[in-house]
Design an enzyme around this catalytic site. Structure first.
Site, PDB file in Angstrom:
ATOM      1  N   ILE A 165      43.565  42.304  39.706  1.00  0.00           N
ATOM      2  CA  ILE A 165      42.304  42.713  40.313  1.00  0.00           C
ATOM      3  C   ILE A 165      42.557  43.588  41.542  1.00  0.00           C
ATOM      4  CG2 ILE A 165      40.163  41.891  41.383  1.00  0.00           C
ATOM      5  CD1 ILE A 165      40.453  41.340  38.318  1.00  0.00           C
ATOM      6  N   GLY A 190      38.023  33.191  41.052  1.00  0.00           N
ATOM      7  CA  GLY A 190      38.849  32.000  41.037  1.00  0.00           C
ATOM      8  C   GLY A 190      38.467  31.001  42.121  1.00  0.00           C
ATOM      9  N   SER A 226      33.551  35.509  38.484  1.00  0.00           N
ATOM     10  CA  SER A 226      34.603  35.800  37.498  1.00  0.00           C
ATOM     11  C   SER A 226      34.132  36.807  36.456  1.00  0.00           C
ATOM     12  CB  SER A 226      35.004  34.515  36.802  1.00  0.00           C
ATOM     13  OG  SER A 226      34.019  34.161  35.853  1.00  0.00           O
ATOM     14  N   CYS A 227      35.068  37.294  35.693  1.00  0.00           N
ATOM     15  CA  CYS A 227      34.781  38.241  34.614  1.00  0.00           C
ATOM     16  C   CYS A 227      33.758  37.674  33.640  1.00  0.00           C
ATOM     17  CB  CYS A 227      36.080  38.583  33.884  1.00  0.00           C
ATOM     18  SG  CYS A 227      37.143  37.156  33.579  1.00  0.00           S
ATOM     19  N   ASN A 228      33.975  36.431  33.217  1.00  0.00           N
ATOM     20  CA  ASN A 228      33.052  35.832  32.257  1.00  0.00           C
ATOM     21  C   ASN A 228      31.666  35.644  32.864  1.00  0.00           C
ATOM     22  OD1 ASN A 228      34.517  35.402  29.782  1.00  0.00           O
ATOM     23  ND2 ASN A 228      35.803  33.978  30.932  1.00  0.00           N
ATOM     24  N   ARG A 247      40.672  35.471  26.445  1.00  0.00           N
ATOM     25  CA  ARG A 247      42.025  35.967  26.180  1.00  0.00           C
ATOM     26  C   ARG A 247      42.991  34.953  26.791  1.00  0.00           C
ATOM     27  NH1 ARG A 247      42.408  35.064  30.766  1.00  0.00           N
ATOM     28  NH2 ARG A 247      42.722  36.378  32.580  1.00  0.00           N
ATOM     29  N   THR A 269      46.047  35.348  28.271  1.00  0.00           N
ATOM     30  CA  THR A 269      46.690  35.703  29.535  1.00  0.00           C
ATOM     31  C   THR A 269      46.521  37.204  29.715  1.00  0.00           C
ATOM     32  OG1 THR A 269      48.721  35.513  30.851  1.00  0.00           O
ATOM     33  CG2 THR A 269      48.981  36.111  28.535  1.00  0.00           C
ATOM     34  N   GLY A 329      28.683  28.187  32.537  1.00  0.00           N
ATOM     35  CA  GLY A 329      27.224  28.033  32.606  1.00  0.00           C
ATOM     36  C   GLY A 329      26.774  27.742  34.030  1.00  0.00           C
ATOM     37  N   HIS A 341      37.932  39.233  26.646  1.00  0.00           N
ATOM     38  CA  HIS A 341      37.243  38.052  26.130  1.00  0.00           C
ATOM     39  C   HIS A 341      36.236  38.496  25.074  1.00  0.00           C
ATOM     40  CE1 HIS A 341      38.918  36.038  29.567  1.00  0.00           C
ATOM     41  NE2 HIS A 341      38.131  36.617  30.444  1.00  0.00           N
TER      42      HIS A 341
HETATM   43  N1  NAD Z   1      42.795  38.494  35.876  1.00  0.00           N
HETATM   44  C1  NAD Z   1      41.521  38.482  35.558  1.00  0.00           C
HETATM   45  O1  NAD Z   1      41.140  38.754  34.433  1.00  0.00           O
HETATM   46  C2  NAD Z   1      40.496  38.175  36.585  1.00  0.00           C
HETATM   47  C3  NAD Z   1      39.196  38.583  36.340  1.00  0.00           C
HETATM   48  C4  NAD Z   1      38.224  38.327  37.294  1.00  0.00           C
HETATM   49  C5  NAD Z   1      38.556  37.627  38.441  1.00  0.00           C
HETATM   50  N2  NAD Z   1      39.826  37.227  38.641  1.00  0.00           N
HETATM   51  C6  NAD Z   1      40.108  36.504  39.872  1.00  0.00           C
HETATM   52  O2  NAD Z   1      40.769  37.402  40.753  1.00  0.00           O
HETATM   53  C7  NAD Z   1      41.640  36.675  41.597  1.00  0.00           C
HETATM   54  C8  NAD Z   1      43.018  37.263  41.488  1.00  0.00           C
HETATM   55  O3  NAD Z   1      43.445  37.140  40.145  1.00  0.00           O
HETATM   56  P1  NAD Z   1      44.471  38.148  39.492  1.00  0.00           P
HETATM   57  O4  NAD Z   1      44.319  38.000  38.035  1.00  0.00           O
HETATM   58  O5  NAD Z   1      44.366  39.486  40.092  1.00  0.00           O
HETATM   59  O6  NAD Z   1      45.827  37.489  39.911  1.00  0.00           O
HETATM   60  P2  NAD Z   1      47.285  38.130  39.882  1.00  0.00           P
HETATM   61  O7  NAD Z   1      48.216  37.011  39.747  1.00  0.00           O
HETATM   62  O8  NAD Z   1      47.357  39.263  38.946  1.00  0.00           O
HETATM   63  O9  NAD Z   1      47.412  38.783  41.325  1.00  0.00           O
HETATM   64  C9  NAD Z   1      47.503  38.030  42.473  1.00  0.00           C
HETATM   65  C10 NAD Z   1      48.313  38.796  43.474  1.00  0.00           C
HETATM   66  O10 NAD Z   1      48.327  38.061  44.689  1.00  0.00           O
HETATM   67  C11 NAD Z   1      49.637  38.056  45.174  1.00  0.00           C
HETATM   68  N3  NAD Z   1      49.846  36.920  46.047  1.00  0.00           N
HETATM   69  C12 NAD Z   1      50.488  35.763  45.811  1.00  0.00           C
HETATM   70  N4  NAD Z   1      50.496  34.988  46.899  1.00  0.00           N
HETATM   71  C13 NAD Z   1      49.832  35.675  47.845  1.00  0.00           C
HETATM   72  C14 NAD Z   1      49.519  35.393  49.189  1.00  0.00           C
HETATM   73  N5  NAD Z   1      49.869  34.255  49.760  1.00  0.00           N
HETATM   74  N6  NAD Z   1      48.824  36.316  49.863  1.00  0.00           N
HETATM   75  C15 NAD Z   1      48.450  37.476  49.293  1.00  0.00           C
HETATM   76  N7  NAD Z   1      48.745  37.801  48.031  1.00  0.00           N
HETATM   77  C16 NAD Z   1      49.422  36.891  47.320  1.00  0.00           C
HETATM   78  C17 NAD Z   1      50.494  38.042  43.940  1.00  0.00           C
HETATM   79  O11 NAD Z   1      51.795  38.494  44.223  1.00  0.00           O
HETATM   80  C18 NAD Z   1      49.746  38.975  43.031  1.00  0.00           C
HETATM   81  O12 NAD Z   1      50.145  40.306  43.169  1.00  0.00           O
HETATM   82  C19 NAD Z   1      41.534  35.222  41.165  1.00  0.00           C
HETATM   83  O13 NAD Z   1      40.548  34.595  41.910  1.00  0.00           O
HETATM   84  C20 NAD Z   1      41.042  35.345  39.748  1.00  0.00           C
HETATM   85  O14 NAD Z   1      40.380  34.192  39.302  1.00  0.00           O
HETATM   86  C21 NAD Z   1      40.805  37.517  37.750  1.00  0.00           C
END
Ligand code: NAD
Ligand code: NAD
Ligand code: NAD
Ligand code: NAD
Lengths: 339, 339, 339, 339
Positions: free
Chosen positions: C13, C111, C140-142, C169, C171, C196, C221
């Site tokens: 993200i 998250g 979140s995305c969903n 999905r 991962t 929901g 998804h």
């Molecule tokens: N991946 C998805 O499809 C998606 C979709 C919507 C929302 N989200 C939400 O977005 C948020 C991030 O998810 P993501 O998928 O980008 O995760 P990710 O694991 O891809 O990225 C997280 C990043 O944070 C870094 N990180 C780790 N520890 C850290 C710290 N202490 N301080 C700062 N950065 C740190 C990691 O190195 C990594 O680059 C979560 O809340 C997730 O639920 C994810």
């Protein structure tokens, strides 16, 4: 009398070893030990295998979950001559002292290092050397397959040098919801990969180099071997050698057995327990020779291939049977391996 | 005497029906018919099933490939009272005239339309209506599962409306090297999907709507059902109803049965032939109710679920047994289905 | 002047938010912060984004690996008005105190829990309420997808009750060699699933129930929604409503867009950065209505869908733009979203 | 002036060739031709590429579907000097007569036989020989990769014998809902596989043997090469040679680039169009040497690797540029390939 056997670690390998030991008329499965309480160990209970707690502290939890615990691992060891350790990698090695203290012979699996037992075992290669030893290591699925195939040529003085590329399965079926990979393949960056040197613990002097990777499937490994020969070996001779090799089966794409899944479907159709394939399946229509070297493509059902090896290894350590060929034939007959 | 049975089409369904018929003490498998010569039909030969050529012109090819052909389909039909047609979709329907001409009762599978037989069969729903009929259609794997589950509530006057989403497996294991999809999922654009209306051929008057998709796996289908109830039904009552329903099994993620693969691993561990699961597996820890409706998540092993239905259907058509419950119990005991 | 923005956590993200912020003419990306040293953060360096160490102790390691570290997160916070926190789940929440201490407005991702920010944001639903707030959570995305679709009907007084099944999905692509599942699907045993209630934090009073599972793919998804309407809504009206809804795109299987992969291929063909799809893609030829309810099948590109929401949320918190429609249009134009 | 180019067959390869030709300052894309009407060709329309009907009879259908058809293939050929044929295998070869009749130089792809053009092209190996020819064949993705790597050593007199195992992707992303395989791997039974002899059409005299298989992923191929050297070549020298080789990139697992998916994620991060990787990516930390031979593991992005080759081939056939290195550098700069 029968040799009394325990299995410690009732997972992918352990549950199959337990069933195979139960099927031998010269062995008695005294019990199996593990630390879990879920569906896996409950099947052991349904099978009527006495269940022991590998770690005493887990006993309460197991009983609370409805698993009737017959005692601790130590109590199980007191009743047996041989323990087959099928616990996860590092756990297994840590049990060495306990087995020695209990005066029980031990068999480890391929996750452990050669040095732990000092003897790496593949029945058709080096059964004799394991006779009456205190312990041995049944080598990994990949090493077992490479050893069977390489020895078929090397034992006849025909293998000058073996090169092989192994595409491993990503994880095992039972845990495929937890582990894995999606739409990718992973090359191993340790080059050459460890399987080559591991095969040399079974066949000293074998000139072998392996590269490895893994793909997003869980059914089996797929090996591609290129073996330089000491003299020209044509496909006909190669085929004859393989037909003469225990625990190697020829399959043909022309018969519809075109891929890992179709060979596994045949195992299901043959009513093999769990659809297991104990043999290395070599594609007959992919055998080739160019005079300098021979080429073999084969499938290794990692969940199953080491099971007959463990049975033979019990016979070797306990001294039940001095002759490798007799033990192999006996084991194979009990499992239903036909040539 | 025993009812004499033929199986035409020895594929995913046919080979299982043949084995199940062989296991019944009131049936005799006279032979199986197909058109192929590869490893699949060779297993029938090894099993000792007489093999016939479904299409006379293929007989030579089959014999040339080493398959001992006992005769033509027509010759097989002359010896039996019931034929279970497990040939591919359109092929199966085309056999109707041949079966009528031979005076043989016919069972079709879910790939055919309701109209072909005029009776769509799920043993625990409508066995009685099939008694002594000339033909019936055992409905598809998905429809069988939806019928078992819906009927459990609808038969008790509790189902007001059923909504379900089905994520189907992409293809069957034996042909997973030829078909499939990679790293994607396919929604069905026919909305509602055909399974809802199909369930209504089994349970007239059921208010049901289904949506469907398919994913890149081959182990089973996964269903999510939301059933509006005519009165509040809590999880305890729902659980009791399911426990009282034939061919429905409760599984628990808390026992390690967390996904399609772990439930299938249990089937392997239970030594089920081919790892088959004939029951609908409903996740007990995913049952829910909000007073208005109940929610069920279940796994449908498409290769296996219709097998006991075919056995019961033979009994119904031949009039061997008038009572559904007796036939179901007999079939289940022969297969090893326990509650 | 431009609003000064930091991104903390440069993952799936975060890296996209950074690019999107850079593309806005009313925002300035002051820097990105993370803790890693591998190829991911090196791309930020190549892009010219100043890189900060989220955890001071990791700074040395990052520099040793050749990443030029501009300072600590605290130093970055001192230069900005808004921080978009895209760190992993629990990590992100732990940053709250630091952001407050620095007097920086904060945006969290899906998250995190609703309570962390007290405001769950989807631009086209509730932009106004976020104006000048100190923090908000982009859901979140969903939940974003469910909110866009549900609101399209609920906002018009047409949604009586929403039921949806989500096949997620397994991962994300970048980590698909480490995580995943193989040849299985996993149902969620928490029923109803959390999406929901999460949607209700965005659309209070929405009657919605969701069930969820996950499959072995990483592209997007797949959602199946069944929406009971307060009056009959036919497909034509439904289509018109969707065409009038921001960030929803209609796709047609009849145009070859038959599955998750083909829609993603279109995004690649359209030269979208990283092949991203910010819209919910609804299958036009899978829209259906039976008078009582409408049925929608849609694809949610989880890596991308929340990116425009984050951009709008920055505008809302900073008070740059009071009108949701204007912000949405501006964001969409900058990304290249056309209707 | 610019060389006038047509692309016939706007699929995986054709659409990329069209974009790459458009990006050259010494070429003009006059039009693209195909037979389909779906989303794929509509993107060509959006891009502003004039669309022609490869088969006149399909023109009406295309126009009915809203695709503005500028004319027939024949009309397109009349306007160009070079046609790049990217139609499916057998289709492409059938166009030879039409191209000759139109007096247009032709480039075929790897699906065609060497004999069709009589010249198999890989820019860095044999550009000079293609100068001013009437036609040439850009070899397949696998052969292109094997040629680049083998030539790096063979061109320096260092390769005595090349052995390689190729694990191919099952299908391409855009059609991954239709084709594929599930949870299996397929070994090729033609041993040695055709890629070895195919590489010899590019590098005569190369002693090379290949074996091949395919796995359930669609991102790229994975190659394992073992190259016997004419004298000891250590990893340092090997690395230096690769760094000096065009269109070969070194990647490191230690940088997080551990598998096919992570390298492709880097391409997305680098804003490569469609996430394309035109280089062979060789794992630097998997390079090895044992004095006798060197070992290389590399990834081949099959959708993209031949695109720069096609651009160079146009330059060679049209005689625009006599010097291979100049053309390669020009092409690479236009695409954004840096070393
Ligand atoms: N991946 C998805 O499809 C998606 C979709 C919507 C929302 N989200 C939400 O977005 C948020 C991030 O998810 P993501 O998928 O980008 O995760 P990710 O694991 O891809 O990225 C997280 C990043 O944070 C870094 N990180 C780790 N520890 C850290 C710290 N202490 N301080 C700062 N950065 C740190 C990691 O190195 C990594 O680059 C979560 O809340 C997730 O639920 C994810
Ligand atoms: N899975 C294969 O394909 C395969 C093939 C050949 C060899 N091996 C080797 O076999 C050994 C076992 O592997 P596996 O695949 O059966 O593992 P597994 O994870 O399937 O089974 C291990 C079992 O040991 C149990 N266990 C955990 N801690 C324990 C403890 N302290 N004491 C006793 N039991 C404990 C676990 O609960 C589990 O049931 C390893 O050395 C492995 O390398 C595995
Ligand atoms: N596979 C499933 O999951 C499943 C589940 C429930 C119902 N069904 C239904 O069962 C029926 C059979 O499906 P299947 O999956 O077993 O198919 P299959 O393809 O596995 O088997 C069909 C068999 O019929 C043989 N055959 C082909 N032409 C024939 C002919 N002219 N005469 C006789 N046999 C011929 C084939 O060689 C093959 O062995 C279909 O109606 C299908 O819809 C399938
Ligand atoms: N896909 C790869 O990874 C790859 C890599 C290197 C080389 N190639 C080679 O490139 C060639 C094209 O393969 P592709 O993967 O792009 O195929 P593709 O199927 O993606 O594209 C082929 C295109 O040709 C069109 N077409 C069909 N019939 C036609 C006709 N009569 N006239 C003109 N166009 C027609 C199709 O509609 C389609 O758009 C083949 O020789 C293939 O072997 C493919």
């Amino acid at each position: 009398g029968k040799v009394r056997v325990a299995v410690n670690g009732y997972g992918v390998i352990g549950k199959r070893v337990a069933d195979a030991v139960s099927a031998q008329d010269d062995m008695e499965l005294v019990g199996v030990a593990d630390v879990v309480s879920d569906y896996r160990i409950r099947v052991a209970v349904e099978r009527g295998y006495p269940v022991y707690a590998s770690v005493p502290e887990r006993s309460g939890e197991m009983q609370a979950a409805g698993v009737p615990v017959a005692g601790t691992l130590q109590e199980l060891l007191a009743q047996v001559e041989v323990v087959v350790d099928c616990a996860p990698k590092k756990v297994a090695a840590a049990n060495q002292a306990a087995y020695q203290a209990a005066g029980v012979k031990a068999i480890w699996q391929g996750g452990e290092k050669h040095e732990l037992a000092g003897y790496s075992f593949v029945a058709q290669v080096n059964y004799a050397g394991a006779l009456n030893r205190d312990s041995a290591r049944v080598v990994s699925c990949n090493t077992t397959a490479l050893s069977r195939i390489s020895h078929a040529l090397h034992g006849r003085g025909l293998a000058r040098r073996v090169r092989a590329v192994l595409m491993r399965r990503a994880t095992d079926p039972w845990e495929s919801h937890r582990n894995g990979m999606i739409n990718t393949a992973i090359p191993e960056t340790k080059v050459p990969s460890h399987q080559g040197p591991d095969a040399q613990t079974v066949i000293p002097g074998l000139d072998i180099t392996t590269l490895a990777g893994a793909g997003p499937y869980n059914l089996s490994h797929l090996h591609f071997a290129m073996i330089e020969t000491t003299r020209p070996v044509d496909v006909e001779e190669l085929r004859a050698i393989l037909l003469d090799t225990p625990r190697v089966a020829l399959v043909r794409a022309a018969d519809g057995l075109e891929a890992l899944n179709s060979v596994m479907e045949l195992m299901r159709d043959l009513r093999r327990p769990r659809g297991d394939m104990w043999e290395v399946a070599v594609w007959e229509d992919a055998l080739a020779s160019d005079g300098r070297e021979v080429y073999l493509t084969f499938q290794v059902h990692n969940e199953a291939i080491v099971i007959p090896e463990n049975v033979d290894c019990i016979r070797a350590l306990s001294g039940l049977e001095p002759d490798a060929a007799v033990s192999i034939a006996k084991t194979d007959a009990s499992l239903g391996i036909t040539r």
